[in-house]
Enzyme design. Structure first.
Site, PDB file in Angstrom:
ATOM      1  N   CYS A 269       2.887 -13.928   8.076  1.00 56.61           N
ATOM      2  CA  CYS A 269       1.923 -14.865   7.594  1.00 56.61           C
ATOM      3  C   CYS A 269       0.533 -14.400   7.516  1.00 56.61           C
ATOM      4  O   CYS A 269      -0.487 -14.823   6.839  1.00 56.61           O
ATOM      5  CB  CYS A 269       1.759 -16.374   8.034  1.00 56.61           C
ATOM      6  SG  CYS A 269       3.299 -17.140   8.164  1.00 56.61           S
TER       7      CYS A 269
ATOM      8  N   LYS B   2      17.437 -18.622  -1.465  1.00 52.66           N
ATOM      9  CA  LYS B   2      15.943 -17.815  -1.315  1.00 52.66           C
ATOM     10  C   LYS B   2      16.014 -16.526  -1.750  1.00 52.66           C
ATOM     11  O   LYS B   2      17.098 -15.614  -1.364  1.00 52.66           O
ATOM     12  CB  LYS B   2      15.372 -18.328  -0.183  1.00 52.66           C
ATOM     13  CG  LYS B   2      13.916 -17.846  -0.116  1.00 52.66           C
ATOM     14  CD  LYS B   2      13.311 -18.376   1.001  1.00 52.66           C
ATOM     15  CE  LYS B   2      11.934 -18.375   0.880  1.00 52.66           C
ATOM     16  NZ  LYS B   2      10.966 -17.516   1.821  1.00 52.66           N
TER      17      LYS B   2
ATOM     18  N   CYS C  99       8.537 -19.272  13.207  1.00 56.79           N
ATOM     19  CA  CYS C  99       7.708 -19.344  11.847  1.00 56.79           C
ATOM     20  C   CYS C  99       8.612 -19.946  10.954  1.00 56.79           C
ATOM     21  O   CYS C  99       9.534 -19.227  10.611  1.00 56.79           O
ATOM     22  CB  CYS C  99       7.002 -18.129  11.521  1.00 56.79           C
ATOM     23  SG  CYS C  99       6.410 -18.141   9.752  1.00 56.79           S
TER      24      CYS C  99
ATOM     25  N   HIS D 167       6.760 -13.663  -8.533  1.00 57.88           N
ATOM     26  CA  HIS D 167       5.059 -13.267  -9.229  1.00 57.88           C
ATOM     27  C   HIS D 167       5.184 -13.128 -10.728  1.00 57.88           C
ATOM     28  O   HIS D 167       3.985 -13.890 -11.381  1.00 57.88           O
ATOM     29  CB  HIS D 167       5.120 -11.874  -8.922  1.00 57.88           C
ATOM     30  CG  HIS D 167       5.097 -11.389  -7.570  1.00 57.88           C
ATOM     31  ND1 HIS D 167       6.054 -10.371  -7.173  1.00 57.88           N
ATOM     32  CD2 HIS D 167       4.638 -11.663  -6.436  1.00 57.88           C
ATOM     33  CE1 HIS D 167       6.123 -10.266  -5.681  1.00 57.88           C
ATOM     34  NE2 HIS D 167       4.992 -11.133  -5.308  1.00 57.88           N
TER      35      HIS D 167
ATOM     36  N   HIS E 163       8.528  -9.330  -8.625  1.00 53.89           N
ATOM     37  CA  HIS E 163       9.866  -9.918  -8.771  1.00 53.89           C
ATOM     38  C   HIS E 163       9.587 -11.380  -9.625  1.00 53.89           C
ATOM     39  O   HIS E 163       8.611 -11.553  -9.913  1.00 53.89           O
ATOM     40  CB  HIS E 163      10.091 -10.034  -7.464  1.00 53.89           C
ATOM     41  CG  HIS E 163       9.765 -11.213  -6.586  1.00 53.89           C
ATOM     42  ND1 HIS E 163       9.374 -12.202  -6.890  1.00 53.89           N
ATOM     43  CD2 HIS E 163       9.412 -11.034  -5.113  1.00 53.89           C
ATOM     44  CE1 HIS E 163       8.735 -12.759  -5.689  1.00 53.89           C
ATOM     45  NE2 HIS E 163       8.617 -12.010  -4.699  1.00 53.89           N
TER      46      HIS E 163
ATOM     47  N   CYS F 299       1.573 -14.706  13.575  1.00 51.30           N
ATOM     48  CA  CYS F 299       2.985 -14.367  12.819  1.00 51.30           C
ATOM     49  C   CYS F 299       2.434 -13.269  11.745  1.00 51.30           C
ATOM     50  O   CYS F 299       1.359 -13.289  11.066  1.00 51.30           O
ATOM     51  CB  CYS F 299       3.361 -15.788  11.841  1.00 51.30           C
ATOM     52  SG  CYS F 299       4.595 -14.946  10.771  1.00 51.30           S
TER      53      CYS F 299
ATOM     54  N   HIS G  38       8.970 -17.191   7.993  1.00 49.19           N
ATOM     55  CA  HIS G  38       9.527 -15.747   8.384  1.00 49.19           C
ATOM     56  C   HIS G  38      10.837 -15.734   9.237  1.00 49.19           C
ATOM     57  O   HIS G  38      11.223 -14.811   9.754  1.00 49.19           O
ATOM     58  CB  HIS G  38       8.272 -14.869   8.543  1.00 49.19           C
ATOM     59  CG  HIS G  38       7.531 -14.727   7.611  1.00 49.19           C
ATOM     60  ND1 HIS G  38       6.386 -15.357   7.569  1.00 49.19           N
ATOM     61  CD2 HIS G  38       7.681 -14.004   6.427  1.00 49.19           C
ATOM     62  CE1 HIS G  38       5.806 -15.155   6.398  1.00 49.19           C
ATOM     63  NE2 HIS G  38       6.344 -14.145   5.915  1.00 49.19           N
TER      64      HIS G  38
ATOM     65  N   LYS H  58      14.758  -9.735  -0.162  1.00 50.59           N
ATOM     66  CA  LYS H  58      15.253  -8.306  -0.180  1.00 50.59           C
ATOM     67  C   LYS H  58      16.586  -8.168   0.603  1.00 50.59           C
ATOM     68  O   LYS H  58      17.441  -7.413   0.436  1.00 50.59           O
ATOM     69  CB  LYS H  58      13.991  -7.490   0.312  1.00 50.59           C
ATOM     70  CG  LYS H  58      13.486  -6.571  -0.744  1.00 50.59           C
ATOM     71  CD  LYS H  58      12.709  -5.491   0.062  1.00 50.59           C
ATOM     72  CE  LYS H  58      11.516  -4.888  -0.780  1.00 50.59           C
ATOM     73  NZ  LYS H  58      10.597  -4.122  -0.019  1.00 50.59           N
TER      74      LYS H  58
HETATM   75  O1  ME8 Z   1       0.413 -14.556  -0.740  1.00 49.07           O
HETATM   76  N1  ME8 Z   1       8.969 -18.251  -6.454  1.00 49.07           N
HETATM   77  O2  ME8 Z   1       0.614 -12.415  -2.171  1.00 49.07           O
HETATM   78  P1  ME8 Z   1       2.101 -12.511  -2.388  1.00 49.07           P
HETATM   79  C1  ME8 Z   1       7.728 -18.703  -7.072  1.00 49.07           C
HETATM   80  N2  ME8 Z   1      -1.636 -11.720  -1.282  1.00 49.07           N
HETATM   81  N3  ME8 Z   1       6.721 -17.982  -6.806  1.00 49.07           N
HETATM   82  C2  ME8 Z   1       6.736 -16.640  -5.979  1.00 49.07           C
HETATM   83  C3  ME8 Z   1       8.080 -16.646  -5.323  1.00 49.07           C
HETATM   84  C4  ME8 Z   1       9.117 -17.370  -5.437  1.00 49.07           C
HETATM   85  N4  ME8 Z   1      10.085 -17.326  -4.749  1.00 49.07           N
HETATM   86  N5  ME8 Z   1       7.653 -15.657  -4.271  1.00 49.07           N
HETATM   87  C5  ME8 Z   1       6.288 -15.082  -4.763  1.00 49.07           C
HETATM   88  C6  ME8 Z   1      -0.068 -13.546  -1.407  1.00 49.07           C
HETATM   89  N6  ME8 Z   1       5.798 -15.998  -5.643  1.00 49.07           N
HETATM   90  C7  ME8 Z   1      -1.274 -12.952  -1.284  1.00 49.07           C
HETATM   91  C8  ME8 Z   1      -2.220 -14.009  -2.110  1.00 49.07           C
HETATM   92  S1  ME8 Z   1      -4.731 -14.904  -2.994  1.00 49.07           S
HETATM   93  C9  ME8 Z   1      -6.040 -14.934  -3.036  1.00 49.07           C
HETATM   94  C10 ME8 Z   1      -3.758 -13.873  -2.008  1.00 49.07           C
HETATM   95  C11 ME8 Z   1       4.441 -15.849  -6.112  1.00 49.07           C
HETATM   96  O3  ME8 Z   1       2.660 -10.978  -2.954  1.00 49.07           O
HETATM   97  C12 ME8 Z   1       3.779 -17.175  -6.036  1.00 49.07           C
HETATM   98  O4  ME8 Z   1       2.659 -17.344  -6.873  1.00 49.07           O
HETATM   99  O5  ME8 Z   1       2.982 -12.886  -1.193  1.00 49.07           O
HETATM  100  C13 ME8 Z   1       3.074 -16.912  -4.504  1.00 49.07           C
HETATM  101  O6  ME8 Z   1       2.035 -17.822  -4.186  1.00 49.07           O
HETATM  102  C14 ME8 Z   1       2.509 -15.575  -4.589  1.00 49.07           C
HETATM  103  O7  ME8 Z   1       3.806 -15.000  -5.375  1.00 49.07           O
HETATM  104  C15 ME8 Z   1       2.782 -14.897  -3.331  1.00 49.07           C
HETATM  105  O8  ME8 Z   1       2.470 -13.276  -3.514  1.00 49.07           O
END
Ligand code: ME8
Length: 644
Positions: free
Chosen positions: A128, A294, A142, A20, A17, A125, A145, A297
């Protein structure tokens, strides 16, 4: 110099999304910027595929976790090229090489005496995937969440994180740019001012099997964060790979604030236990919200990057996200906001500068880059560029992308004014001014070359079009290296310009205001009104006319009409006015001009185009022919000033 830049590896329980996409665009723009500065760069992204969340998501679809992970991981991998994102490596935590390295590191840390077995009970959690402390809960929930954590008691393996607490505090204090922006550095230091608990790094197989088995106890799998963070090392071939030697000491991670703690506390302490130097910098950004809520989904407001590329184009998406978010703070996404930026910053400012300059080069020098006349030189554009470059570089190096772009846009606005002030169309009429004309056009072309260079990391596609429009290859050596090509005057004279492509066509707002057609609708003439005899109007009557100064920000010919021009003006709100001055003014000489308009004319449609206002012009008669002349207004008047 070398640069190693990483994004988080994304969980495969959700499709890519906007959030990412943003982090990955940031890492891509930075890697392109460092390449421009001459660095050898390695840029890595990937997917995080083990743990509770993924096992659950696969269970919901009734497929094996690996098959599920294969499918979603491929979606991430396929999305990045659509966004002109070009990572050097895409890592998956299910890659056998990664699994082997995680086991190697676990054994190393275990042998070091930093892993012990213990009984633990705590508040877990699932969202998390970690235990929360009482302090972290808000009203028993949390905070991320909004669910109560589960009370879990079990035997597990623990990493002695607490052993490295003081060393970590010292490192953060001694290296001010280790975590930035500063608010996140302060947040971490404040967290570290309390005693640090050890980290639970295993899950019993009775509860979870989808993970990497501990090398020293087959009854347990590795906690997903201990597994995931290690991707930053496996991706460059730790422990023996040449890339590991080359890149580890310069590693920089980009993340959002949701995963600050694992990156700023777990990861550095793990590295300390392994006896490795810490990464160089951690860059933390805020959240993208959608229409001020925010993204989630359940609300159904998740924004898909591939759709945005389809609707707005990849360059617009990259520019918008980097310009709109102040790195570190939250930002709000809306389709109206992206259209507004596209029309004003891209179509009006850079798009017009490019198309007017190239059109004048085609018209006045036969499409060749002219030789500047050094005796007629002037340095204002050169100065603007030379002031911008260090500000741009510093801002890009410190992840202040919005500031870098503001600095670039100051040059663009300067260059648009440079055209208005120098009036190449007037110089072109006077054979005695040919040297000056060539200098002005050369300066504009060289300015565009340098703009194409600084915009390459942000909008690779548009920058390539600009370079091509100047007769240069997209990766021409003149735009290849920042310190070198930061120099003015490197564009060779004599180069031939190909036919130009428009950079950014304007977009209509998606919910257009209803414009009521009156008077001359679609060529129909309004019924003639008998004008009452008037002896003069009162001041109050005059005041009913909203006369204003307007800035023309875009101008184009109306198809099939010699007389009409479609003008986009700021009064200061932006509107379209169709004006009958096409036989007296060319579109390129109008952009940037201040004119007088009646701002409260009833809207009308001319040749199908809605027009909201009327431009005032004097009717002069020259050699028996009528000539329309726009009244000139100079600074300090500006768009929106009332005329009375
Ligand atoms: O946390 N605004 O993966 P994840 C800005 N697998 N950036 C966002 C966002 C938003 N609303 N939502 C997600 C994880 N991101 C772990 C990471 S690393 C060793 C392991 C981006 O799929 C942002 O970079 O939940 C956030 O830190 C990341 O997606 C979290 O991705």
């Amino acid at each position: 110099m070398t640069t190693y830049i990483t994004t988080p590896i994304y969980y495969v329980n959700a499709q890519p999304h906007l959030g990412h996409a943003y982090t990955t665009i940031v890492a891509d723009a930075y890697s392109r910027f460092r390449r421009l500065a001459g660095d050898t760069v390695r840029f890595q992204t990937g997917t995080d595929e083990h743990g509770d969340k993924i096992a659950e998501a696969a269970g919901r679809e009734d497929v094996a976790p690996k098959a599920y992970a294969d499918r979603i991981s491929a979606l991430f991998r396929q999305t990045w090229p659509l966004l002109d994102i070009a990572p050097d490596n895409f890592i998956r935590t299910t890659d056998p090489q990664h699994v082997a390295t995680v086991r190697l590191i676990l054994q190393l840390v275990y042998d070091q005496g930093d892993i012990y077995f213990d009984e633990y009970s705590g508040l877990y959690c699932r969202g998390c995937e970690r235990f929360l402390t009482e302090k972290e809960l808000v009203d028993g929930l949390c905070p991320d969440h909004q669910v109560p954590p589960q009370e879990i008691a079990e035997q597990n393996y623990f990493f002695r994180m607490s052993r490295y607490q003081d060393q970590l505090i010292r490192h953060i204090q001694d290296n001010p740019d280790f975590i930035s922006p500063e608010r996140y550095r302060n947040e971490v230091l404040s967290f570290l001012s309390e005693p640090l608990e050890d980290l639970c790094i295993s899950r019993p197989k009775s509860r979870l099997t989808w993970g990497i088995e501990l090398p020293f106890d087959a009854g347990f799998v590795t906690y997903v964060w201990f597994d995931a963070l290690i991707n930053y090392l496996t991706g460059i071939g730790y422990p023996d790979g040449a890339s590991f030697q080359q890149f580890w000491s310069v590693a920089e991670h980009v993340i959002a604030k949701d995963i600050l703690k694992p990156h700023a506390i777990y990861w550095p302490t793990m590295l300390m236990s392994m006896g490795l130097p810490l990464y160089r910098r951690l860059h933390v950004h805020g959240y993208w919200n959608v229409d001020d809520t925010k993204m989630s989904k359940s609300i159904g407001n998740v924004v898909r990057p591939a759709q945005l590329v389809e609707d707005f184009g990849v360059d617009t998406l990259r520019y918008f996200t980097l310009r709109e978010m102040s790195f570190g703070l939250d930002a709000s996404f809306s389709r109206d906001a992206i259209i507004a930026r596209k029309n004003s910053d891209l179509a009006n400012d850079i798009g017009n500068l490019f198309s007017r300059s190239v059109a004048m080069l085609q018209k006045y020098t036969g499409g060749r880059i002219p030789e500047p006349d050094l005796t007629a030189s002037d340095s204002s554009l050169q100065q603007a560029i030379e002031l911008m470059l260090p500000v741009y570089s510093e801002a890009m190096n410190t992840f202040q992308f919005h500031r870098a772009l503001q600095a670039v846009w100051e040059v663009i606005s300067h260059a648009n004014k440079y055209i208005v002030i120098n009036e190449p169309w007037t110089l072109a009429k006077d054979p005695g001014q040919v040297g000056r004309l060539h200098t002005v056009l050369y300066n504009l072309a060289d300015c565009l070359r340098l703009l194409a260079m600084v915009l390459r990391p942000i909008m690779p596609g548009a920058a390539a079009k600009m370079a091509n429009g100047l007769g240069l290859a997209a990766d021409h050596v003149l735009v290849a290296s920042l310190p070198e090509s930061g120099r003015w005057g490197l564009l060779p004279a004599g180069g031939h310009l190909p036919p130009a492509e428009p950079l950014f066509p304007r977009m209509e707002k998606e919910k257009p205001e209803t414009i009521v057609p009156v008077a001359k609708a679609e060529g129909k003439t309004a019924p003639t009104q008998v004008q009452p005899e008037i002896e003069g109007i009162t001041f109050e009557q005059f005041q009913q006319v909203d006369l204003r100064v307007a800035e023309i920000v875009a101008a184009e010919k109306v198809k099939k009409s010699a007389r009409l021009l479609k003008l986009t003006v700021r009064t200061p709100d932006e509107r379209t006015i169709v004006a009958g001055i096409g036989e007296h003014y060319s579109p390129e000489e109008l952009v940037g001009q201040l004119v007088l308009v009646v701002a409260n004319m009833k809207p009308a449609k001319l040749m199908g185009i809605p027009s909201q206002g009327m431009v005032l012009a004097a009717k002069a008669v020259v050699d028996g022919k009528e000539r329309l002349v726009l009244p000139t207004i100079g600074s300090p008047a500006s768009a929106g000033c009332k005329v009375a």
